[in-house]
Scaffold this motif. Structure first.
Motif, PDB file in Angstrom:
ATOM      1  N   LEU A 140       0.995  -1.137  -0.104  1.00 48.14           N
ATOM      2  CA  LEU A 140       0.076  -0.044  -0.032  1.00 48.14           C
ATOM      3  C   LEU A 140       0.861   1.110  -0.095  1.00 48.14           C
ATOM      4  N   ALA A 141       1.970   1.249   0.755  1.00 46.16           N
ATOM      5  CA  ALA A 141       2.827   2.645   0.944  1.00 46.16           C
ATOM      6  C   ALA A 141       3.464   2.855  -0.572  1.00 46.16           C
ATOM      7  N   THR A 142       3.513   1.733  -1.212  1.00 48.62           N
ATOM      8  CA  THR A 142       4.410   2.054  -2.653  1.00 48.62           C
ATOM      9  C   THR A 142       3.287   2.815  -3.561  1.00 48.62           C
ATOM     10  N   LEU A 143       1.819   2.284  -3.386  1.00 47.35           N
ATOM     11  CA  LEU A 143       0.792   2.861  -4.166  1.00 47.35           C
ATOM     12  C   LEU A 143       0.611   4.387  -3.947  1.00 47.35           C
ATOM     13  N   THR A 144       0.839   4.879  -2.600  1.00 44.47           N
ATOM     14  CA  THR A 144       0.357   6.282  -2.279  1.00 44.47           C
ATOM     15  C   THR A 144       1.212   7.244  -2.877  1.00 44.47           C
ATOM     16  N   ASP A 145       0.937   8.269  -2.945  1.00 50.63           N
ATOM     17  CA  ASP A 145       1.517   9.487  -3.572  1.00 50.63           C
ATOM     18  C   ASP A 145       2.797   9.845  -2.994  1.00 50.63           C
ATOM     19  N   ARG A 146       2.742   9.747  -1.702  1.00 48.07           N
ATOM     20  CA  ARG A 146       4.015   9.731  -0.693  1.00 48.07           C
ATOM     21  C   ARG A 146       4.128   8.977   0.306  1.00 48.07           C
ATOM     22  N   THR A 147       5.010   8.552   0.662  1.00 47.55           N
ATOM     23  CA  THR A 147       5.205   7.775   1.903  1.00 47.55           C
ATOM     24  C   THR A 147       6.307   8.616   2.972  1.00 47.55           C
ATOM     25  N   ILE A 148       5.818   8.664   3.965  1.00 49.97           N
ATOM     26  CA  ILE A 148       6.404   9.189   4.922  1.00 49.97           C
ATOM     27  C   ILE A 148       6.744   8.187   6.085  1.00 49.97           C
ATOM     28  N   ARG A 149       8.160   8.247   6.387  1.00 52.74           N
ATOM     29  CA  ARG A 149       8.707   7.122   7.362  1.00 52.74           C
ATOM     30  C   ARG A 149       9.230   7.799   8.547  1.00 52.74           C
ATOM     31  N   MET A 150       8.761   7.138   9.646  1.00 51.70           N
ATOM     32  CA  MET A 150       8.956   7.694  10.877  1.00 51.70           C
ATOM     33  C   MET A 150       9.988   6.533  11.585  1.00 51.70           C
ATOM     34  N   VAL A 151      10.774   7.113  12.478  1.00 50.61           N
ATOM     35  CA  VAL A 151      11.584   6.222  13.373  1.00 50.61           C
ATOM     36  C   VAL A 151      11.916   7.114  14.645  1.00 50.61           C
ATOM     37  N   ASP A 152      11.525   6.340  15.599  1.00 49.19           N
ATOM     38  CA  ASP A 152      11.926   6.988  17.143  1.00 49.19           C
ATOM     39  C   ASP A 152      11.228   8.562  17.214  1.00 49.19           C
ATOM     40  N   GLY A 153      10.082   8.701  16.623  1.00 50.23           N
ATOM     41  CA  GLY A 153       9.279   9.785  16.931  1.00 50.23           C
ATOM     42  C   GLY A 153       9.651  11.072  16.084  1.00 50.23           C
ATOM     43  N   VAL A 154      10.147  10.739  14.958  1.00 49.14           N
ATOM     44  CA  VAL A 154      10.678  11.914  14.053  1.00 49.14           C
ATOM     45  C   VAL A 154      10.474  11.464  12.690  1.00 49.14           C
ATOM     46  N   VAL A 155      10.280  12.253  11.773  1.00 46.75           N
ATOM     47  CA  VAL A 155      10.025  11.993  10.338  1.00 46.75           C
ATOM     48  C   VAL A 155      11.422  11.840   9.609  1.00 46.75           C
ATOM     49  N   ILE A 156      11.874  10.678   9.067  1.00 44.36           N
ATOM     50  CA  ILE A 156      13.138  10.642   8.497  1.00 44.36           C
ATOM     51  C   ILE A 156      13.277  10.936   7.007  1.00 44.36           C
ATOM     52  N   ASP A 157      11.978  10.521   6.502  1.00 50.37           N
ATOM     53  CA  ASP A 157      11.671  10.947   5.037  1.00 50.37           C
ATOM     54  C   ASP A 157      10.405  10.991   4.817  1.00 50.37           C
ATOM     55  N   ALA A 158      10.238  12.111   3.747  1.00 51.31           N
ATOM     56  CA  ALA A 158       8.720  12.319   3.476  1.00 51.31           C
ATOM     57  C   ALA A 158       8.606  12.708   1.998  1.00 51.31           C
ATOM     58  N   SER A 159       9.293  11.851   1.324  1.00 47.75           N
ATOM     59  CA  SER A 159       9.646  12.166  -0.322  1.00 47.75           C
ATOM     60  C   SER A 159       8.453  11.227  -0.903  1.00 47.75           C
ATOM     61  N   SER A 160       8.205  12.096  -2.037  1.00 42.72           N
ATOM     62  CA  SER A 160       7.400  11.189  -3.025  1.00 42.72           C
ATOM     63  C   SER A 160       8.076  10.008  -3.565  1.00 42.72           C
ATOM     64  N   ASP A 161       7.035   8.889  -3.897  1.00 45.74           N
ATOM     65  CA  ASP A 161       7.485   7.756  -4.476  1.00 45.74           C
ATOM     66  C   ASP A 161       7.890   8.074  -5.904  1.00 45.74           C
ATOM     67  N   ALA A 162       9.068   7.652  -6.384  1.00 39.80           N
ATOM     68  CA  ALA A 162       9.733   7.868  -7.576  1.00 39.80           C
ATOM     69  C   ALA A 162       8.424   7.414  -8.780  1.00 39.80           C
ATOM     70  N   SER A 163       7.645   6.626  -8.472  1.00 40.40           N
ATOM     71  CA  SER A 163       6.844   5.957  -9.685  1.00 40.40           C
ATOM     72  C   SER A 163       5.561   7.111  -9.791  1.00 40.40           C
ATOM     73  N   HIS A 164       5.441   8.091  -8.911  1.00 42.54           N
ATOM     74  CA  HIS A 164       4.363   9.134  -9.289  1.00 42.54           C
ATOM     75  C   HIS A 164       4.740  10.404  -9.908  1.00 42.54           C
TER      76      HIS A 164
END
Length: 224
Positions: free
Chosen positions: A200-224
């Motif tokens: 599902l995450a790969t289908l969405t416009d953007r995937t926001i990755r969180m670790v230890d209470g912070v956002v480490i990546d909020a980039s758009s999927d390259a396929s969009h």
């Protein structure tokens, strides 16, 4: 549309969110992923005004929901935000139609209008024949689609979903994921989805990755 600025949240000595910054645009379908304990559900609850951060701001169209009083917040939540949970959380004693109508009635919509909207949404979900069925008479996939209809009945700007397909089998999972994108295309709503489902995450416009209470990546999927 949503601007999250340096929010923190602790429960006792446990710091769950540690300065989260994020922007979400109108009409985006965004997934939030990360290991258990990363703060995903806490972030979703703060965006949904179910809780307040210890510090920072959450702006909806320029208005800081963290500064609203309780009654204003409840009204805002009821009209601007729809929720879908992992387990549908439908009320067992009510029919599908009644479950979908309830948030509209709570928001002060007339019974006739609430029923009209609920009928239209159940039809959109392919559930017209299930309108008079109670949750125990429907499958897991059907109940989750009723829950999505309930989330949409007040025509919210944003739908927040916490592991919405977590309890579903593969077929129903794919159907539900497709439904989110169909709804966005039809109504222009913004979807923010917490999920462990990488597909599902790969289908969405953007995937926001969180670790230890912070956002480490909020980039758009390259396929969009």
């Amino acid at each position: 549309m949503i601007k999250i600025d340096n929010i923190t949240k602790s429960f006792g000595a446990l710091k769950v969110l540690n300065g989260v910054n994020l922007e979400i645009s109108r009409g985006e379908v965004v997934s939030i992923v990360g290991p258990s304990g990363a703060g995903k559900t806490t972030l979703l609850q703060l965006i949904g005004a179910l809780d307040t951060p210890d510090s920072g701001s959450i702006l909806f169209n320029g208005e800081d929901i963290c500064r609203m009083n309780r009654s204003r917040l409840a009204a805002f939540r009821g009209t601007h935000i729809g929720f879908v949970f992992q387990f549908h959380q439908l009320l067992p004693e009510f029919t599908a139609l009644e479950n979908v109508m309830i948030p509209a009635l709570i928001a002060g919509t007339s019974r006739a209008e609430a029923e009209k909207r609920a009928v239209e949404l159940l039809e959109l979900m392919g559930l017209s024949s299930r309108a008079e069925h109670k949750p125990s008479q429907m499958s897991g996939g059907e109940n989750q689609r009723v829950a999505v209809a309930r989330a949409l009945v007040n025509r919210p700007d944003v739908v927040l979903a916490d592991e919405p397909s977590g309890s579903l089998d593969t077929h129903n999972k794919e159907e539900l994921h497709k439904l989110f994108f169909d709804l966005r295309d039809r109504f222009g709503q913004t979807f923010v989805i917490v999920t462990h489902d990488e597909k599902l995450a790969t289908l969405t416009d953007r995937t926001i990755r969180m670790v230890d209470g912070v956002v480490i990546d909020a980039s758009s999927d390259a396929s969009h």
